[in-house]
Scaffold this motif. Structure first.
Motif, PDB file in Angstrom:
ATOM      1  N   GLY A 105      -0.570  -3.363  -2.868  1.00 24.61           N
ATOM      2  CA  GLY A 105      -0.098  -2.593  -4.011  1.00 24.61           C
ATOM      3  C   GLY A 105      -1.024  -2.668  -5.201  1.00 24.61           C
ATOM      4  O   GLY A 105      -1.519  -1.648  -5.688  1.00 24.61           O
ATOM      5  N   PHE A 151       1.488   6.329  -5.823  1.00 27.08           N
ATOM      6  CA  PHE A 151       0.683   6.820  -6.943  1.00 27.08           C
ATOM      7  C   PHE A 151      -0.128   8.047  -6.539  1.00 27.08           C
ATOM      8  O   PHE A 151      -0.161   9.060  -7.250  1.00 27.08           O
ATOM      9  N   LEU A 152      -0.795   7.977  -5.384  1.00 29.50           N
ATOM     10  CA  LEU A 152      -1.645   9.087  -4.933  1.00 29.50           C
ATOM     11  C   LEU A 152      -0.813  10.326  -4.620  1.00 29.50           C
ATOM     12  O   LEU A 152      -1.224  11.449  -4.915  1.00 29.50           O
ATOM     13  N   THR A 157       0.399   2.095  -3.874  1.00 28.18           N
ATOM     14  CA  THR A 157      -0.830   2.901  -3.865  1.00 28.18           C
ATOM     15  C   THR A 157      -0.573   4.327  -3.398  1.00 28.18           C
ATOM     16  O   THR A 157      -0.946   5.290  -4.080  1.00 28.18           O
ATOM     17  N   GLY A 206      -5.938   7.139   4.359  1.00 32.17           N
ATOM     18  CA  GLY A 206      -6.897   7.297   3.271  1.00 32.17           C
ATOM     19  C   GLY A 206      -7.808   8.502   3.435  1.00 32.17           C
ATOM     20  O   GLY A 206      -8.319   9.032   2.446  1.00 32.17           O
ATOM     21  N   TYR A 242       0.834  -1.210   0.000  1.00 31.58           N
ATOM     22  CA  TYR A 242       0.000   0.000   0.000  1.00 31.58           C
ATOM     23  C   TYR A 242       0.869   1.260   0.000  1.00 31.58           C
ATOM     24  O   TYR A 242       0.608   2.211  -0.743  1.00 31.58           O
ATOM     25  N   ALA A 266      -7.544   2.953  -6.427  1.00 30.09           N
ATOM     26  CA  ALA A 266      -7.183   4.374  -6.498  1.00 30.09           C
ATOM     27  C   ALA A 266      -7.382   4.936  -7.906  1.00 30.09           C
ATOM     28  O   ALA A 266      -7.719   6.117  -8.075  1.00 30.09           O
ATOM     29  N   GLY A 285      -4.902  -2.049  -4.192  1.00 26.63           N
ATOM     30  CA  GLY A 285      -4.999  -0.657  -3.758  1.00 26.63           C
ATOM     31  C   GLY A 285      -4.846   0.313  -4.915  1.00 26.63           C
ATOM     32  O   GLY A 285      -5.582   1.300  -5.018  1.00 26.63           O
ATOM     33  N   LEU A 286      -3.897   0.039  -5.813  1.00 24.68           N
ATOM     34  CA  LEU A 286      -3.677   0.908  -6.971  1.00 24.68           C
ATOM     35  C   LEU A 286      -4.873   0.872  -7.911  1.00 24.68           C
ATOM     36  O   LEU A 286      -5.284   1.905  -8.452  1.00 24.68           O
ATOM     37  N   TRP A 287      -5.448  -0.323  -8.108  1.00 25.01           N
ATOM     38  CA  TRP A 287      -6.613  -0.439  -8.988  1.00 25.01           C
ATOM     39  C   TRP A 287      -7.776   0.382  -8.445  1.00 25.01           C
ATOM     40  O   TRP A 287      -8.446   1.104  -9.190  1.00 25.01           O
ATOM     41  N   PRO A 303      -9.480   3.084  -1.101  1.00 33.58           N
ATOM     42  CA  PRO A 303      -8.423   2.053  -1.025  1.00 33.58           C
ATOM     43  C   PRO A 303      -7.996   1.758   0.408  1.00 33.58           C
ATOM     44  O   PRO A 303      -7.874   0.593   0.806  1.00 33.58           O
TER      45      PRO A 303
END
Length: 419
Positions: free
Chosen positions: A161, A42-43, A39, A100, A35, A168, A164-166, A177
């Protein structure tokens, strides 16, 4: 203090769950790593936070893992091991959820730093509690136990990962996420219903005396052949998987495109390692676990040689990257197997975390050496360097093993009972 050679333990009828339960126990530990590194990365990048700023933030995650052996005795001396797992997992889930709902911005970086530090600290107690719970699992299945533990750790990383990425990337609710992953962590606590609290051989009424028993148990374990060799094996640069961290960076040398690299070094590598963990754990129940770790580490080095000298084309990059991932699973399973085996009973959490803490040192060292070797000699030099280091380390361990086993002053194994 009285001691025996383990007869009291072997005669005790251990009621233990199937080792697969430990797969789920380790999932929350892995979830946060995935995460954080995928994730949240990415955020944060989408919110304008620089890579350097996030790298500093992510680095905080490793600090408690290096020094966790200092507070691991708390698990052996206070509460029950099952309560420690429950509390630490709930704290981890809470911090994941909190990351989050807090707005991602440069101004909030100190708050994120605090939350990541709290979560990483809590995760040290997750692994310590798992080490304690593993004390109730018979030695005969410690290989499979190690395989399930590492598969859960890596599987959790894939969930944290990948899933969570999907989430997000497919929702406008930035809290979703973290909420979903926190819920998965909480669900893993249900595994506590299927495992027994291990019987402690070190706890007495006075906590000061119990703490003394913990340190005595750790010391006596390190004085045995199995315990000492496990300690030495964790210090050697064997099975670090360092080259795997750099495969995406060297893919250009094999003329591999972005799509191939993403697929191979992402999902397929994760799947290969998990399968390798399960197979490696099964093998470790059929041979000496320390020898298995050394052999698997040499096989990992052989993969490096094969990758270095086969044609540098995309097909070879795929084949050797996945082969390395599979063997890396073998190595991870063997590492957990011989570590859990050496930890035994008694102060199992403290011993497991001591071994785990020192195992980070050669990994960090080899990642640095691999990076230096690539800069100096290119991909060929980097891969050959890892293989050569593995051979030297394996030879050194073989010599040390012969010396230790010929020392009559070092006992084979001991399972003390304290009073």
């Amino acid at each position: 203090m009285t001691s025996d050679t383990g007869s009291s333990v072997s005669s005790e009828k251990l009621k233990s769950s199937h080792p697969i339960v430990f797969f789920f126990f380790y999932v929350p530990f892995g979830i946060f790593s995935g995460y954080l590194t995928v994730t949240l990365a990415f955020l944060f990048s989408r919110s304008g936070v620089s890579v350097a700023q996030f790298a500093a933030l992510a680095g905080i995650n490793f600090l408690p893992q290096i020094f966790k052996f200092l507070w691991a005795p708390l698990v052996d001396t206070t509460f029950t091991v099952k309560k420690w797992y429950l509390f630490s997992t709930l704290i981890t889930a809470s911090t994941i959820f909190a990351t989050g709902i807090v707005h991602i911005s440069i101004a909030n970086l100190p708050l994120f730093t605090l939350m990541i530090l709290i979560s990483s600290f809590a995760r040290t107690f997750i692994s310590a509690a798992i080490g304690g719970l593993a004390a109730g699992i018979p030695q005969a299945v410690k290989g499979r136990l190690g395989g399930y533990c590492q598969a859960g750790n890596l599987g959790g990383g894939a969930i944290g990962g990948g899933a969570g990425l999907w989430l997000a990337g497919h929702t406008t609710y930035l809290w979703l996420p973290g909420c979903v992953l926190a819920f998965v962590c909480v669900l893993c606590c249900a595994g506590l219903l299927f495992v027994n609290e291990p019987t402690s051989t070190i706890r007495v009424k006075a906590i000061s005396k119990t703490l003394k028993n913990v340190f005595m148990d750790v010391w006596l374990t390190l004085k045995t052949k199995r315990g000492l060799l496990a300690f030495i094996l964790n210090l050697l640069p064997l099975g670090t998987g360092a080259a795997g961290f750099l495969f995406a960076s060297i893919a250009k040398d094999w003329k591999s495109n972005v799509g191939t690299v993403t697929l191979v070094t992402g999902f397929l590598t994760g799947l290969g390692i998990i399968i390798g963990c399960l197979i490696g754990g099964w093998i470790c129940d059929r041979m000496n676990r320390q020898k298995a770790f050394v052999l698997f580490s040499l096989l990992q080095g052989a993969c490096c040689i094969g990758m270095a000298f086969c044609p540098h084309i995309p097909a070879m990059f795929v084949i050797w990257t996945l082969s390395y991932a599979l063997v890396n699973g073998f190595v991870n399973a063997a590492y957990s197997a011989f570590t859990l085996e050496a930890s035994g009973r008694g102060a199992a959490a403290s011993k497991f975390e001591l071994y785990s803490s020192i195992s980070y040192l050669p990994t960090y060292m080899m990642v640095g050496i691999s990076g230096f070797a690539y800069t100096r000699w290119g991909a060929l030099g980097m891969l050959n360097t890892e293989a050569i280091v593995a051979v030297i380390a394996a030879a050194l361990f073989t010599i040390i093993t012969i010396i230790v086993k010929n020392k009559k002053s070092i006992v084979e194994h001991i399972d003390p009972v304290y009073s």
